[in-house]
Write an enzyme that holds these catalytic residues in place. Structure first.
Site, mmCIF file in Angstrom:
data_model
loop_
_atom_site.group_PDB
_atom_site.id
_atom_site.type_symbol
_atom_site.label_atom_id
_atom_site.label_comp_id
_atom_site.label_asym_id
_atom_site.label_seq_id
_atom_site.Cartn_x
_atom_site.Cartn_y
_atom_site.Cartn_z
ATOM 1 N N GLU A 176 4.599 3.123 -10.386
ATOM 2 C CA GLU A 176 3.784 3.987 -9.514
ATOM 3 C C GLU A 176 4.396 5.391 -9.468
ATOM 4 O O GLU A 176 5.614 5.520 -9.286
ATOM 5 C CB GLU A 176 3.712 3.416 -8.094
ATOM 6 C CG GLU A 176 2.678 4.155 -7.252
ATOM 7 C CD GLU A 176 2.549 3.582 -5.842
ATOM 8 O OE1 GLU A 176 1.451 3.650 -5.282
ATOM 9 O OE2 GLU A 176 3.545 3.094 -5.311
ATOM 10 N N MET B 43 9.017 -0.848 -3.700
ATOM 11 C CA MET B 43 7.738 -0.750 -4.405
ATOM 12 C C MET B 43 7.037 -2.092 -4.371
ATOM 13 O O MET B 43 7.619 -3.113 -4.709
ATOM 14 C CB MET B 43 7.970 -0.287 -5.854
ATOM 15 C CG MET B 43 6.718 -0.270 -6.703
ATOM 16 S SD MET B 43 5.434 0.829 -6.028
ATOM 17 C CE MET B 43 3.969 0.083 -6.721
ATOM 18 N N ASN C 246 4.973 -3.895 -6.064
ATOM 19 C CA ASN C 246 4.403 -4.560 -7.237
ATOM 20 C C ASN C 246 3.859 -5.940 -6.880
ATOM 21 O O ASN C 246 4.479 -6.685 -6.124
ATOM 22 C CB ASN C 246 5.470 -4.711 -8.324
ATOM 23 C CG ASN C 246 6.210 -3.433 -8.583
ATOM 24 O OD1 ASN C 246 5.660 -2.453 -9.047
ATOM 25 N ND2 ASN C 246 7.504 -3.438 -8.264
ATOM 26 N N GLU D 25 5.722 -3.479 2.638
ATOM 27 C CA GLU D 25 5.496 -3.885 1.244
ATOM 28 C C GLU D 25 4.688 -5.184 1.159
ATOM 29 O O GLU D 25 3.859 -5.341 0.260
ATOM 30 C CB GLU D 25 6.835 -4.042 0.511
ATOM 31 C CG GLU D 25 7.733 -2.813 0.536
ATOM 32 C CD GLU D 25 7.064 -1.548 0.024
ATOM 33 O OE1 GLU D 25 6.124 -1.648 -0.798
ATOM 34 O OE2 GLU D 25 7.471 -0.450 0.441
ATOM 35 N N HIS E 132 1.024 -4.504 1.558
ATOM 36 C CA HIS E 132 0.395 -3.963 0.348
ATOM 37 C C HIS E 132 -0.180 -5.052 -0.548
ATOM 38 O O HIS E 132 -1.058 -4.775 -1.376
ATOM 39 C CB HIS E 132 1.418 -3.176 -0.471
ATOM 40 C CG HIS E 132 1.531 -1.733 -0.086
ATOM 41 N ND1 HIS E 132 0.444 -0.901 0.023
ATOM 42 C CD2 HIS E 132 2.631 -0.966 0.170
ATOM 43 C CE1 HIS E 132 0.862 0.314 0.348
ATOM 44 N NE2 HIS E 132 2.177 0.299 0.442
ATOM 45 N N GLU F 279 -1.116 3.678 1.663
ATOM 46 C CA GLU F 279 0.101 3.971 2.401
ATOM 47 C C GLU F 279 -0.118 4.123 3.915
ATOM 48 O O GLU F 279 0.717 3.716 4.711
ATOM 49 C CB GLU F 279 0.772 5.227 1.830
ATOM 50 C CG GLU F 279 1.117 5.121 0.356
ATOM 51 C CD GLU F 279 2.018 3.930 0.024
ATOM 52 O OE1 GLU F 279 2.596 3.311 0.942
ATOM 53 O OE2 GLU F 279 2.122 3.610 -1.177
#
Length: 896
Positions: free
Chosen positions: A141, A275, A277, A310, A313, A332
């Site tokens: 990203e 992150m 992922n 996270e 997400h 975000e």
């Protein structure tokens, strides 16, 4: 020559052409950790929607070795030309004859370097039994999957991924999906991962290295945590948070977690904090590992919020993905907002929503710049995406969501989000899609109201005036520069009159509005009267008005003088006390102080009035209030040396006086059974006192530091107070007396505790001696400090070292660019150093220097930093006109 001319049409474009789009990637990667290289093959199943002689996809810094295309009839084509364009980060495949509409497979063999810039497919180092070894990690990203394999590197072009890795047999190989099976061949093994659901390229992830491993299970899903060997115990806290937040979100969204496993992995070098992922969340170690002895209360809270963010997400971002980077805030902003919601459920005693306001203040600060951007910002160059990961996308985005939640109500809001996730799961969506779902569920035209908040830059200040019993409100764009913006918003206004229990809510849809508050005034007057005969006029004189009651609105409030005085008295008398889920009294006090601070910076209020307001808080002991007070003190100190040089020492004495009550109540040592907020506050108060050069604090800090040097496990310097001690050490370090710096650097080098290393780095540049600051900055050009850790050092530069830091940046810019690359880390050099200087002359010098050194990854950051300098220069000039200010500071400093 026809194809050659056709190539030009693909250059300089924001997005890839869509006549060929991917459906599936079969990706094989072979990283060589010794040579720091990798090779690979990708076979991409394509749908071709129109006959074409071109295929255009993203590729950057890859060596394309062989390319072929096989159509549905198994006819193979080889391109007559492969054009690599590094500027546009694309590769154009040119064929002699057209590829026809239908399905086909594009095959590409490639190789690349495991870079050391912490982006794409990169290498980082760790110690294994004293031996330095390499690890391979991905960070894609926003637009760096193209550094690992040729692909359609845009979030809307989702596809299935089948990933295979060939690595050394002793290493652990991780990817988004569970391992399907492995094949061993001598010292190598090939690891085949299960096929993924559709996902965007920026969420693909790979990690190869040596790890310890712990695991839990939730609803049949394996949740694994991987970390450096010997540190598994430090992962238990975050693993527990991950399991609990999976449960919270599964229930909140009414949609189960979509993958069969979730891995959390700590790597030794990582540019960001973490992150998200898909199925493989990657963290820098300090954001995942909690050490019972060395991690402070703030770190425990940080790990909770980051992990909750996270995991959120996995639904908001991964399962439903933004259509383009313009909608980054959907990822975000929502993950930030809901991470606080989850943290509040897990730790209600933290009263985390009041701390959310401290974060929201960052959004208000950035969005008051003329060089800010809308929440929905146009992205025209791939490299510029990195700059949008900022306070507008995160803090403003999350605050606007909270504002909408408060307006629609919790139940409708939750049901709407659940419907949105179910409707768009596995797909892409934009802001308008979310507004449509919310409007359908609530019956409220969400689109028209929220467009004023997401499509416009900035926010309003509500000017409040009272004429009799008529409250007059006027909105205008708030800009720290003092300029007059022409923005107008649909503002959900909340206010209370004389009591936090007497509230009024309404929408301010025009520039000006009036509200008759007679009924509320009468009720308020009655509640304040000790006898029925109390004079109404006397009651009116004491009447206070508070606008933006729980600070759920993203706007500032400017009260006329008489209302400001009454509100200040109400704070002194504790008249704003209330208990609610947002912290009641604390919330009101924070937003009053934050608004006053911003209005002072914008020269709408005097520094004298701000200092008088701060004096009200001498006896405060609440964490969020004192934390905001400290932040305001730091802000004023930044301009004081230029604005009121002869009063700086007395100003520090005043700040010390404001914090002495808290310091005395807390003491250096924690008390049995004390709450979380006291632990947080102790660290901030004593660090501030050290920064303000309070002799007594520094003396005690140095005494305890000397004990620490002999006994690193001493209880005399807890995890919460060590930063205060390290600041004291550096504040007493000069070119002629370097013992403190040398002792701290020696301690840094010999400790293997990550939390301790971070703490030391955050303080290294806090010396008042510019030469010491220069020496510390030079360490960033060496191998003494990991690249990822430069963010800690840069954030701690003292105000005395500001000019030195700018000269250092200017003199070493090319070396910095070479060492750190044009990515996330580079932006820190701009945002943390450039705004430190205070004059228009320096702003001009900076503009001139970067005029010929601009690149897309720093352009917006640089403009914002220069604007911040000019705002401070204006504030300095305004403050110099306050001729009575030195006398006021002297009085406040001497006040008992």
């Amino acid at each position: 020559m026809e194809p050659k001319r056709g190539i030009e049409q693909f250059k300089g474009q924001t997005r890839l052409p869509k006549f060929a789009v991917p459906k599936r990637y079969d990706l094989l990667l072979k990283p060589d950790l010794s040579a720091c290289t990798f090779s690979g093959t990708v076979q991409i199943s394509l749908t071709i929607s129109e006959n074409t002689k071109f295929i255009v996809l993203n590729s950057l810094e890859l060596d394309i070795r062989r390319v072929w295309f096989t159509n549905s009839h198994l006819v193979e084509y080889s391109p007559c030309d492969v054009v690599v364009d590094g500027d546009d980060e694309i590769v154009i495949l040119v064929f002699d004859e057209p590829l026809h509409v239908g399905e086909g497979v594009l095959g590409i063999e490639f190789s690349g370097i495991l870079n050391d810039h912490l982006r794409g497919f990169y290498k980082c180092t760790y110690n294994d039994g004293g031996v330095k070894k390499n690890m391979a990690v991905t960070q894609f990203e926003a637009v760096d999957a193209r550094r690992c394999f040729p692909c359609w590197d845009e979030p809307a072009l989702k596809a299935i991924f089948k990933i295979t890795l060939t690595v050394s047999s002793e290493l652990t190989a991780l990817s988004n999906m569970p391992v399907e099976f492995e094949k061993h061949d001598g010292n190598l093994k090939t690891v085949y991962f299960e096929e993924s659901p559709v996902m965007s390229t920026y969420l693909v992830a790979v990690v190869v290295g040596l790890f310890d491993h712990i695991e839990e299970t939730y609803a049949g899903i394996k949740i694994n945590l991987y970390c450096a060997i010997g540190k598994a115990d430090q992962g238990k806290f975050a693993l527990d948070i991950a399991v609990k937040t999976l449960d919270i979100y599964t229930k909140y969204f009414s949609v189960p977690y979509p993958l069969p496993k979730l891995d959390l992995v700590a790597v030794p070098e990582f540019a960001g904090g973490a992150m998200e992922n898909y199925g493989l969340i990657i963290y820098r170690e300090n954001e995942l590992l909690y050490h019972d002895l060395y991690s402070n209360a703030a770190k425990k809270q940080r790990i909770t919020i980051v992990t909750a963010h996270e995991v959120a997400h996995q639904w908001f971002g991964n399962l439903v993905t933004m259509e383009w980077w313009t909608h980054l805030w959907l990822n975000e902003g929502f993950a930030t907002w809901i991470s606080y919601m989850a943290t509040d459920i897990l730790f209600p005693e933290w009263i985390i929503w009041t701390q959310f306001l401290l974060q929201a203040a960052d959004g208000l600060q950035m969005d008051a710049l003329e060089t800010s951007h809308p929440i929905e910002v146009e992205i025209h160059h791939a490299r510029s995406v990195i700059e949008v990961f900022d306070a507008v996308s995160y803090e403003k985005g999350s605050t606007v969501i909270r504002m909408l939640q408060g307006y629609l109500g919790d139940e409708i809001f939750q049901k709407s989000l659940s419907n949105y996730i179910r409707k768009y799961q596995g797909q892409n969506a934009g802001t308008e899609d979310l507004w449509t779902v919310l409007s359908e569920e609530s019956g409220v035209p969400v689109n028209s109201m929220m467009n004023t908040w997401t499509k416009k830059t900035g926010y309003p200040v509500i000017n409040v005036k009272l004429e009799g019993h008529i409250l007059e409100l006027k909105q205008s764009q708030f800009l720290l520069s003092g300029a007059h913006g022409d923005g107008q918003w649909i503002v959900p206004v909340t206010l209370c009159i004389g009591s936090t229990q007497r509230r009024k809510n309404f929408l301010l849809e025009t520039t000006q509005g009036k509200l008759d508050i007679s009924g509320l005034v009468q009720a308020s007057g009655d509640s304040q009267s000790s006898t029925k005969e109390k004079n109404v006029e006397d009651s009116d004189e004491k009447l206070w008005v508070k606008v933006n009651v729980d600070q759920s609105g993203f706007y500032r409030v400017n009260y006329e003088d008489k209302l400001a005085v009454r509100l200040r008295k109400a704070i002194q008398n504790n008249s704003l006390q209330a208990t609610d889920k947002f912290g009641g009294y604390d919330v009101q006090v924070i937003c009053i102080m934050d608004d006053a601070n911003a209005l002072c910076q914008a020269c709408e209020q005097s520094l004298s009035s701000l200092l008088l307001l701060m004096d009200v808080y001498r006896k405060e002991f609440d964490y969020v209030i004192v934390s905001k007070l400290i932040s305001v003190c730091y802000n004023i100190l930044k301009i004081s040396r230029d604005a009121i040089p002869d009063s700086v020492n007395e100003l520090k004495q005043y700040f010390i006086a404001l914090l002495k009550f808290s310091a005395e109540q807390l003491g250096w040592d924690s008390k049995e059974g004390e709450d979380h907020s006291s632990s947080l506050l102790r660290g901030e108060v004593f660090q501030a006192l050290s920064t303000f050069d309070h002799g007594e604090t520094q003396q005690e800090a140095l005494r305890r530091f000397l004990i620490l040097l002999d006994d690193s496990n001493t209880t005399l310097l807890s995890a919460n107070t060590r930063r205060a001690a390290y600041v004291a050490v550096l504040r007493n370090t000069t070119t002629k007396s370097r013992t403190g710096l040398e002792s701290l650097l020696s301690f840094y080098k010999r400790t293997d505790v990550l939390q301790e290393k971070e703490r030391i780095l955050r303080c290294l540049a806090s010396s008042a001696d510019p030469n010491i600051v220069l020496e510390v900055l030079n360490l960033l050009l060496s191998d003494e400090i990991r690249d990822q850790d430069i963010i800690y050092v840069l954030a701690g530069i003292s105000s005395e070292g500001s000019e030195t830091a700018w000269r250092w940046l200017k003199d070493n810019w090319e070396r910095i660019l070479t060492k750190y690359g044009a990515g996330l880390l580079l932006t820190n050099f701009i945002s943390q150093i450039v705004p430190l200087v205070n004059s228009n002359e320096k702003a001009d010098e900076i503009e001139e220097f970067f005029a010929s050194r601009m690149n897309p990854s720093i352009a917006m950051n640089l403009k914002q930093s220069i604007e911040q300098i000019r705002i401070k220069a204006r504030w300095i000039q305004s403050t110099r006109q306050e001729h009575s200010l030195p006398d006021l500071i002297k009085q406040l400093a001497q006040k008992k």
